[in-house]
Design an enzyme around this catalytic site. Structure first.
Site, PDB file in Angstrom:
ATOM      1  N   GLY A  90      31.497 128.833  40.234  1.00 13.55           N
ATOM      2  CA  GLY A  90      30.897 127.841  39.346  1.00 13.55           C
ATOM      3  C   GLY A  90      29.437 127.541  39.625  1.00 13.55           C
ATOM      4  CB  THR A 100      45.605 118.122  44.746  1.00 10.39           C
ATOM      5  OG1 THR A 100      46.860 117.739  45.310  1.00 10.39           O
ATOM      6  CG2 THR A 100      45.285 117.224  43.562  1.00 10.39           C
ATOM      7  CB  CYS A 134      11.699 136.393  61.669  1.00 10.43           C
ATOM      8  SG  CYS A 134      10.780 136.539  63.186  1.00 10.43           S
ATOM      9  CG  ASN A 138      24.050 138.638  46.753  1.00  9.27           C
ATOM     10  OD1 ASN A 138      24.763 139.636  46.653  1.00  9.27           O
ATOM     11  ND2 ASN A 138      23.674 138.158  47.916  1.00  9.27           N
TER      12      ASN A 138
HETATM   13  N1  PLP Z   1      29.524 137.033  45.876  1.00  6.12           N
HETATM   14  C1  PLP Z   1      28.232 137.032  45.521  1.00  6.12           C
HETATM   15  C2  PLP Z   1      27.639 138.261  44.900  1.00  6.12           C
HETATM   16  C3  PLP Z   1      27.440 135.902  45.729  1.00  6.12           C
HETATM   17  O1  PLP Z   1      26.156 135.917  45.379  1.00  6.12           O
HETATM   18  C4  PLP Z   1      28.039 134.760  46.324  1.00  6.12           C
HETATM   19  C5  PLP Z   1      27.227 133.565  46.626  1.00  6.12           C
HETATM   20  O2  PLP Z   1      26.057 133.681  46.939  1.00  6.12           O
HETATM   21  C6  PLP Z   1      29.396 134.797  46.656  1.00  6.12           C
HETATM   22  C7  PLP Z   1      30.106 135.963  46.425  1.00  6.12           C
HETATM   23  C8  PLP Z   1      30.096 133.626  47.264  1.00  6.12           C
HETATM   24  O3  PLP Z   1      30.364 132.636  46.282  1.00  6.12           O
HETATM   25  P1  PLP Z   1      30.669 131.149  46.716  1.00  6.12           P
HETATM   26  O4  PLP Z   1      29.400 130.560  47.244  1.00  6.12           O
HETATM   27  O5  PLP Z   1      31.124 130.479  45.450  1.00  6.12           O
HETATM   28  O6  PLP Z   1      31.758 131.198  47.720  1.00  6.12           O
END
Ligand code: PLP
Length: 397
Positions: free
Chosen positions: A199, A236, A324, A150
């Site tokens: 999503g 649900t 920071c 990420n």
């Molecule tokens: N894994 C990765 C690589 C992510 O970038 C993120 C969210 O930033 C997540 C897991 C967590 O996903 P969620 O926000 O849908 O719980």
């Protein structure tokens, strides 16, 4: 003020087509999908269609898809399913660059007596396949390696890693939250047992996701209660969210190659423009295997938070690789694992683009960022009291 949104790895705008598809399920079609009446039954049908859309985009069977609340739940559900099914195996392998959804779960398991191997990365964030091979043991219950990072956008060789791990009969999970919609991913040929997705990273709403569980992989519900999701995830259903996810997946799997080429062009324009106009700039990540939408850039002797705040005044949204606050410096664990030098790590910014990002927006950043950086370098490059170039022993490289 016009917003220039370049923080799509944090979250994305819900696509208008997705909203349109979801809207009846929050308004007229509000029945409970588990109800006996046909009013609820219509919703169940649409959920089944969403499951088919997700499965078709991932090239797996609809029965292998469990809808969840997002990536974090999917990661947790997969990890706990794998370890609970093998109580005698007390070793887990993961990496130093995972998202907290995996990393903090692994750390928690250490407090429960599990041994965890955190695979290191090199200075571009690459993993060493031999180290993975060497880390596997008789008592390894699970290997969890993310598909794409990420922060840096680095893409990991999950196909090869999963093959090595599966040859040893060990379960394999991948956090594919940042990868979905960015590749033509086929679970028919990718030998993973579990794959988590979310999503809100692909223009569906927040609070919905999916977990792929291969037919023969062990699974016990992480959330217990009713019989929803075939007894595998109680509660649900978030019908509107699930239906939105189905539509978003369908959209994400169209024109992937063209969109990747367009995004890579924008990303390269941004990076090249900044490298040309700002001295002491470095791009963090693996140049040979990176998501086309992600750029992680460090500016030497700049404090990333100040940079973000000054961009925020202009409506530019991005993320920082460090926080920071109140005198405590906490650089990104991913960039630290890559050994990004102290003088750079605090000035790290992540720009993440989407299908809605335009060339004009990239140019707006290019027009403004060099001036902001030079002003910040003129005043105080680091947090209060810290001289440029001084290194806290804690972070010395
Ligand atoms: N894994 C990765 C690589 C992510 O970038 C993120 C969210 O930033 C997540 C897991 C967590 O996903 P969620 O926000 O849908 O719980």
């Amino acid at each position: 003020m016009k917003i220039t949104y370049m923080d799509n790895n944090a979250t994305t705008r819900v696509a208008p087509e997705v909203m349109e598809e979801m809207s009846p399920f929050m308004d007229t079609l509000y029945g409970n999908p588990s109800s006996m009446h046909s009013f609820g039954g219509q919703v169940q049908k649409s959920i089944s269609q969403a499951r088919e859309r997700v499965a078709s985009a991932l090239d797996c069977s609809p029965e292998e898809i469990i809808f969840t609340s997002g990536g974090t739940e999917g990661d947790n559900a997969a990890i706990f399913a794998a370890i609970n099914a093998q109580p005698d195996k007390r070793h887990i392998v993961t990496t130093r660059v995972e998202h907290p959804a995996v990393l903090n779960t692994a750390k928690y398991l250490e407090t429960r007596g599990y041994e965890v191997t955190y695979l290191p990365v090199d200075d571009t964030g690459r993993l060493d396949i031999d180290q993975l091979r060497d880390s596997l043991r008789q008592d390894t219950a699970l290997v969890s390696v993310m598909y794409a990072n990420n922060e840096t956008g680095n893409i990991y060789p999950v196909q090869e890693m999963a093959r090595i791990v599966k040859e040893r009969g060990i379960l394999f999970h991948t956090d594919a939250v940042q990868a979905i919609g960015k590749f033509n991913l086929s679970l028919n040929s990718l030998p993973v047992d579990y794959l988590a997705m979310s999503g809100h990273k692909i223009h569906a709403p927040k609070g919905v996701g999916a977990l792929f569980v291969r037919k023969k992989a062990p699974f016990r519900p992480f959330i217990m209660g009713g019989h929803q999701e075939n007894g595998r995830r109680a509660g649900t259903e978030n019908s509107a969210g699930i239906i939105g996810l189905g539509r978003a997946m369908e959209m994400a799997s169209q024109n992937i190659d063209q969109e990747n080429a367009r995004l890579a062009g924008l990303r390269d324009r941004l990076e090249q423009g900044l490298i040309n106009s700002v001295k002491n700039t470095r791009i963090n990540g693996n140049p040979d295997a990176r998501l086309s939408n992600t750029s992680n850039i460090s500016f030497k002797y700049v404090e990333g938070e100040s940079l973000l705040l000054m961009m925020d005044v202009l409506g530019i949204c991005a993320s920082s690789g460090s926080a920071c606050t109140s005198g405590s410096l906490e650089p990104s664990s991913v960039l630290r694992a890559m050994g990004v030098p102290f003088t750079y790590v605090h000035g790290s910014v992540r720009f993440s683009l989407s299908r809605y990002t335009t060339e004009e927006e990239v140019d707006l950043v290019l027009d403004n960022l060099p001036g902001i950086i030079s002003r910040l370098r003129d005043i105080s490059p680091f947090c209060e009291g810290r001289e440029p170039g001084t290194v806290s022993p804690k972070y010395e490289n």
